[in-house]
Design an enzyme around this catalytic site. Structure first.
Site, PDB file in Angstrom:
ATOM      1  N   HIS A   1      -6.788  -3.562  -7.878  1.00 12.32           N
ATOM      2  CA  HIS A   1      -6.354  -2.166  -7.705  1.00 12.32           C
ATOM      3  C   HIS A   1      -4.863  -1.995  -8.001  1.00 12.32           C
ATOM      4  CE1 HIS A   1      -5.695   1.641  -5.440  1.00 12.32           C
ATOM      5  NE2 HIS A   1      -6.962   1.888  -5.748  1.00 12.32           N
TER       6      HIS A   1
ATOM      7  N   ASP B   1       0.665  -1.160  -2.957  1.00 14.78           N
ATOM      8  CA  ASP B   1      -0.745  -1.293  -3.299  1.00 14.78           C
ATOM      9  C   ASP B   1      -1.211  -2.705  -2.934  1.00 14.78           C
ATOM     10  OD1 ASP B   1      -3.286  -1.068  -4.842  1.00 14.78           O
ATOM     11  OD2 ASP B   1      -2.356   0.719  -5.664  1.00 14.78           O
TER      12      ASP B   1
ATOM     13  N   SER C   1      -6.625   7.454  -7.057  1.00 16.51           N
ATOM     14  CA  SER C   1      -5.813   6.232  -7.152  1.00 16.51           C
ATOM     15  C   SER C   1      -5.288   6.044  -8.569  1.00 16.51           C
ATOM     16  CB  SER C   1      -6.654   4.992  -6.809  1.00 16.51           C
ATOM     17  OG  SER C   1      -6.815   4.848  -5.433  1.00 16.51           O
TER      18      SER C   1
END
Ligand SMILES: *[C@@H]1O[C@H](CO)[C@@H](O)[C@H](O)[C@H]1NC(C)=O
Ligand SMILES: *[C@@H]1O[C@H](CO)[C@@H](O)[C@H](O)[C@H]1NC(C)=O
Ligand SMILES: *[C@@H]1O[C@H](CO)[C@@H](O)[C@H](O)[C@H]1NC(C)=O
Ligand SMILES: *[C@@H]1O[C@H](CO)[C@@H](O)[C@H](O)[C@H]1NC(C)=O
Ligand SMILES: *[C@@H]1O[C@H](CO)[C@@H](O)[C@H](O)[C@H]1NC(C)=O
Ligand SMILES: *[C@@H]1O[C@H](CO)[C@@H](O)[C@H](O)[C@H]1NC(C)=O
Ligand SMILES: *[C@@H]1O[C@H](CO)[C@@H](O)[C@H](O)[C@H]1NC(C)=O
Ligand SMILES: *[C@@H]1O[C@H](CO)[C@@H](O)[C@H](O)[C@H]1NC(C)=O
Length: 778
Positions: free
Chosen positions: A219, A144, A556
């Site tokens: 994220h 990620d 996600s």
């Protein structure tokens, strides 16, 4: 060659706002990935030498080869990434031992409550959380945007030392040194060469990015803490959703592979390097919330399929997000059969926001609305009624950029309606703010995702509520409105529902492999965030406050939920294959909401959810530990499957690392691949499919078949009863489909159950009837 970056989602998801930097120009660099299949040439050094030799041959000198090569993949499989012209790439493709040469492409990045909602907690007796010792002994690799190591979610109290077989490293870099790894973050690496070859040197001097595993976007911190975060008390998003924030497998270790950058872009050359290292390091589960939209690449050209294939071959489960391109059919990505592909669904938490009109009528909307004070009456206008001169009225009605008259909007709350050309509540709110309006009310098709509404004064309502407000506005002399601060409610929403944005099946490259596989919470998920990515929050005195936690929506977010459950299962059954774990999850998944009603799918209109929305159903962790029977698969089974997809024998032999012969009967393998689902996209008259189940429940068991028949076909199971004992652990069975209608059908859905009185082993049946290959006249 760079493809356009693809940001998951139709609407303005938070991802888009945070990660998308449109100013990025696309270079036309020529990074290519030369893929050579399984490692066959001795140790890593020898393999690497071979790569350099091939490259020197083509480029004419060792020096040129050295300058051109970006990565040598030599642990989990063999291959390399290098800067090559088209003609050089063509030359290399013809070298013996080369499977194929593919251009580098760019992928995009696609709670407190969710884990209790899934009953993954210490309070369930003999539940998955307790039995797995909350995931201890398992290593989760996350590919990620990196990690914010100081987040409380990653403190290593009570964590064990990494296992002796662990070979990962803590790779230093900007604001990241050895002290940032600990007994929770046991490894951290970063990959930039492929990205820089496409986009040019990354300028990290402005603090927007770190040349290290440190997360500048939030994220990766969000997904990592969702999977394995340590419990943090009293976490909240500006006071909303307050409670314990924790990962599903808080005792699992984390290994961070930073492959995506703050722009949201991730290069396939970098990703493949991360797969290579993760296999070498010794992770048990890999999680990646990213992808690339249709057209989907074939499985031997798709870097994510290749990397995950070799991971699977080493016993590593690979979990990917399905994409955020729903609710449209055939949008699902990451569809290789050895991957677990995760859809997203809602939880029972909501953020109601009360709207009071001047006539004292109260209406409900949704928002994440804490900072702006709209809690008194303001004048209310409809966007269309305050269009600036020359602006299209419909565009003004949806509050598109530059369409509102500043003189008329100033100091007012503006009502906006979603339109075909302006679908984003976020754009509407920004337009209203830019003309000094005090806030926006945005009417749109109902869905529960409010993650993008943070920090801007707007409330989302459905079209019905919006119409009520509009009617009031048009029939009142001086319309006014008041918006109360958002509250958090639990248990008041029927859930789960498949999220509006979640990408849907069937797979556009292999419709006979049912995708997505499963759904998990992915709407309004609270988890840790990177303070570096949160410069806009101010406290009451105007001081900037870094955001520690943030609410986000997307596949996600659902992906690391399934990653955590896989990690818990690995801790309980360390020897189960990735296919066995996937089977356990799919056959025990739930199809119902908390009232035992069939799950619905958000969309327009709402409809009952089907396997193209959720695969096997909603993940049910405490059931998954006792699946009864499993549908297992080995690497060689997938090789046969690749044959049946029409791949070249030579290529498949290289991929699987042993000689492979595609038999003439290989088309059989497509339908007979031992998946925990049956999908027949083109049933002509009749078809018989075989599956094999392995008993992992009580030794002496007798299972009986029961079928919920899809419309338009008849279904027979042979044998209808399976008896297992101390010597018989496996049974093969046949399931025959016959068309009952003589029309081109549409997809219809059913289920096959094997039941022994305590276990229910369910697999979805998905069938489409066709008359013949084409619509020829008869
Ligand atoms: C690592 O960085 C921290 C600051 O983030 C610093 O305090 C520490 O001394 C550094 N440790 C080493 C070993 O360089
Ligand atoms: C990098 O960004 C900083 C701040 O934005 C700027 O001052 C500097 O000139 C940039 N450096 C390069 C090499 O572009
Ligand atoms: C939780 O945090 C808030 C501030 O964010 C504080 O006011 C409150 O007292 C805390 N509650 C507990 C139980 O620690
Ligand atoms: C709305 O309610 C308030 C207080 O209950 C009252 O004073 C006011 O007259 C009401 N307005 C209308 C239009 O009914
Ligand atoms: C905005 O509205 C005012 C008042 O009606 C008008 O005078 C002005 O021309 C308008 N401006 C634009 C750009 O539409
Ligand atoms: C398989 O592909 C290789 C190149 O990738 C080619 O040389 C070979 O002729 C192909 N074999 C068959 C049977 O098509
Ligand atoms: C299974 O069945 C066999 C034969 O009926 C019996 O001897 C054995 O005890 C049973 N085992 C278990 C674990 O129930
Ligand atoms: C198990 O079942 C098989 C087939 O029904 C039978 O032949 C065998 O004797 C059984 N074994 C035991 C130990 O009962």
């Amino acid at each position: 060659m760079a493809t356009h970056p693809w940001i998951y989602g139709f609407f303005s998801y938070a991802l888009l706002q945070c990660l998308f930097v449109p100013a990025l120009a696309f270079s036309t660099s020529n990074v290519h990935i030369v893929y050579m299949g399984a490692r066959q040439h001795g140790g890593p050094e020898l393999v690497s030498e071979l790569h350099h030799d091939i490259l020197s041959d083509v480029l004419g000198s060792k020096q040129a080869a050295k300058e051109s090569i970006l990565y040598s993949y030599k642990h989990g499989f063999s291959g390399f990434a290098a800067v090559l012209t088209q003609s050089q790439a063509k030359l290399i493709a013809d070298f013996p031992g080369v499977v194929n040469v593919v251009p580098n492409i760019i992928f995009s990045l696609h709670t407190t409550r969710s884990w209790d909602f899934l009953q993954v907690n210490p309070f369930v007796r003999d539940g998955i959380f307790t039995k797995s010792r909350s995931g201890s002994g398992t290593i989760i690799g996350v590919m990620d945007t990196g990690i914010w190591p100081e987040s409380k979610s990653f403190i290593d109290d009570f964590m064990e030392k990494p296992p002796s077989h662990w070979r990962g490293i803590c790779q230093e870099g900007q604001k990241f040194n050895l002290s940032h790894c600990n007994r929770k973050i046991i490894g951290a690496r970063w990959y930039l060469k492929g990205y820089e070859a496409e986009f040019g040197k990354l300028n990290a001097s402005d603090g927007v990015e770190f040349l290290s595993p440190r997360d500048a976007s939030g994220h990766g911190t969000h997904t990592s803490s969702t999977a394995a975060g340590f419990p943090v008390e009293n976490a909240s998003f500006m006071g909303l959703a307050r409670g314990f924030a924790r990962g599903g497998a808080p005792s699992a270790w984390l290994a961070i592979y930073k492959v995506c950058w703050a722009t949201g872009d991730c290069s396939s050359a970098d990703l493949l390097a991360a797969f290579d290292d993760a296999i070498f390091d010794g992770v048990n589960v890999l999680s990646a919330s990213l992808g690339s939209p249709p057209p989907l690449a074939s499985y031997v050209d798709d870097i994510l399929a290749i990397g995950s294939f070799h991971a699977m071959d080493k016993g590593i489960s690979v979990v990917f997000s399905a994409g955020n391109s729903g609710p449209y059919p055939q949008t699902v990505t990451n569809t290789a059969p050895w991957i677990l592909t995760v859809a997203a669904s809602t939880v029972d938490r909501s953020f109601p926001t009360i709207i009071t009109l001047g006539n004292n009528q109260t209406l409900a909307g949704q928002a994440l609305f804490t900072r702006m004070d709209l809690n008194k009456f303001y004048p209310l206008v409809y966007g269309e009624d305050i269009a600036s001169i020359g602006a299209d009225e419909t565009s003004a009605g949806s509050c598109d950029s530059g369409t509102l008259n500043g003189t008329l909007a100033r100091g007012k709350v503006v009502l906006c309606f979603q339109s075909r050309s302006q679908r984003s509540d976020f754009v509407a709110a920004r337009t209203v703010l830019s003309v000094k309006g005090v806030g926006a009310i945005f009417a749109q098709s109902p869905n529960k995702d409010v993650s993008s509404s943070w920090n801007l004064p707007y409330v989302r309502v459905d079209f019905t509520t919006g119409t009520t407000i509009l009617t009031y506005t048009e029939t009142t002399r001086n319309p006014v409105v008041k918006v109360s601060p958002t509250k958090t409610t639990l248990g008041q929403e029927i859930s789960p529902e498949v999220a509006f944005f979640s990408s849907r099946g069937p797979s556009s490259i292999s419709p006979s492999v049912l995708k997505p596989d499963i759904t998990a919470p992915g709407v309004n998920i609270l988890a840790s965030w990177s303070p570096a990515a949160s410069p806009v929050r101010l406290d009451t005195t105007g001081r900037k406050l870094p955001l520690q936690f943030k609410i986000e929506s997307g596949t996600s977010m659902s992906c690391p939920h399934v990653t955590a459950v896989v990690a818990l299962l690995k801790s309980i059954y360390p020897n189960w294959s990735p296919a066995a774990i996937k089977s356990a999850l799919i056959t025990t998944a739930s199809l119902e909401d908390q009232y035992s009603q069939s799950m619905v799918a958000e969309g327009a209109p709402y409809k009952l959810a089907d396997p193209f929305d959720y695969g096997g159903g909603h993940v049910n962790p405490n059931k998954a530990i006792y699946p009864g029977l499993i549908f297992d698969l080995r690497t060689s089974d997938y090789a046969h499957f690749l044959c049946s997809m029409g791949y070249n024998n030579t290529a498949i032999s290289l991929v699987v690392g042993s000689s492979n012969k595609c038999s003439t009967k290989s088309t059989q393998f497509l339908k007979n691949l031992n998946l925990p689902s049956i999908a027949i996209p083109d049933l002509k008259q009749s078809l018989t499919v075989t599956r094999t189940v392995t008993n992992v429940g009580p030794m002496n068991s007798t299972y009986k078949a029961r079928v919920q028949t899809p419309f338009g076909v008849s279904v027979r199971v042979k044998p209808p009863v399976l008896v297992f004992n101390s010597t018989v652990k496996k049974h093969k069975f046949k399931i025959s489909f016959c068309t009952l209608i003589r029309t081109h059908g549409r997809y219809s859905f059913g289920n096959l159950f094997w039941e022994d009185g305590s276990h229910v082993v369910r697999i979805p049946l998905v069938v489409q009837t066709v008359i013949s290959d084409n619509f020829s006249e008869t």
